[in-house]
Design an enzyme around this catalytic site. Structure first.
Site, PDB file in Angstrom:
ATOM      1  CB  CYS A  74     -74.213   1.780 -44.693  1.00  0.00           C
ATOM      2  SG  CYS A  74     -74.290   0.743 -46.166  1.00  0.00           S
ATOM      3  CG  HIS A 168     -72.343   5.630 -46.932  1.00  0.00           C
ATOM      4  ND1 HIS A 168     -71.163   5.472 -46.235  1.00  0.00           N
ATOM      5  CD2 HIS A 168     -72.709   4.394 -47.324  1.00  0.00           C
ATOM      6  CE1 HIS A 168     -70.826   4.188 -46.219  1.00  0.00           C
ATOM      7  NE2 HIS A 168     -71.737   3.512 -46.876  1.00  0.00           N
ATOM      8  CD  GLU A 170     -70.708   8.617 -44.517  1.00  0.00           C
ATOM      9  OE1 GLU A 170     -71.937   8.591 -44.329  1.00  0.00           O
ATOM     10  OE2 GLU A 170     -70.077   7.635 -44.968  1.00  0.00           O
TER      11      GLU A 170
END
Ligand code: GLN
Length: 187
Positions: A74, A168, A170
């Site tokens: 990002c 994202h 994660e």
């Protein structure tokens, strides 16, 4: 893990779960110890300000020029790209991957969304991409591999040791993209 600002803590957790010795870096002298770098999502303009005041811009540019594997997610993608639209007038980007991105191209925070993404070379079904004020990739150079797209636009790209996602990875329990990245470290 570049830990100046943004969503670095979850990345560290995932990297450790994948068996990497992940540690946070904020100072130039800490860069010497790493074999690979993750640049998180967050706010690219704030990260640039912090990189500048921490005297990290040149050391990071050297690290990238040396071909150290790097994964930018990002805001990290925005920083690693070659050109940025809708950035600040002095928006710095490292040009480590030959893509052009439009900041906030998927809309504002309220427009955040999730999408199932089929990723080339990753088995086990689609990956859920979490898009938060995400950049749109508007241009890819001839040496860029597009590993996943959403509605026709690239969202996961690779050029040599540089991997970038507009989402994202994660933020879900799925660590396949971190494993993909770690698989390229030391290769
Ligand atoms: N829009 C942010 C930026 O310009 C990126 C958003 C994110 O990293 N989730 O840096």
């Amino acid at each position: 893990m570049l830990a100046l600002q943004g969503a670095f803590a979850r990345h560290v957790d995932v990297l450790r779960r994948c068996g990497a010795e992940a540690f946070e870096v904020r100072r130039a002298d800490e860069l010497a110890a790493l074999d690979a770098l993750v640049i998180p999502g967050g706010e690219s303009t704030t990260m640039i300000k912090l990189m500048t005041s921490f005297d990290l811009v040149d050391p990071l540019a050297k690290l990238l020029a040396d071909g150290v594997p790097v994964f930018g997610t990002c805001a990290g993608m925005i920083l690693l790209g070659a050109d940025v639209s809708d950035g600040q007038p002095d928006q710095l980007c490292f040009g480590a991957i030959d893509i052009g991105v439009r900041r906030n191209g998927y809309g504002r925070q309220i427009d955040s969304f999730e999408a199932d993404l089929t990723v080339a070379g990753v088995d086990g079904g689609p990956i859920t991409g979490v898009f938060i004020r995400a950049p749109v990739v508007e241009r890819t150079g001839p040496d860029v591999e597009v590993l996943a797209s959403f509605e026709g636009d690239p969202v996961l790209c690779r050029q040599g040791p540089v991997l970038v996602s507009s989402f994202h990875p994660e933020l879900t329990d799925d660590d396949r993209l971190h494993r993909l990245f770690l698989g390229s470290v030391g290769a």
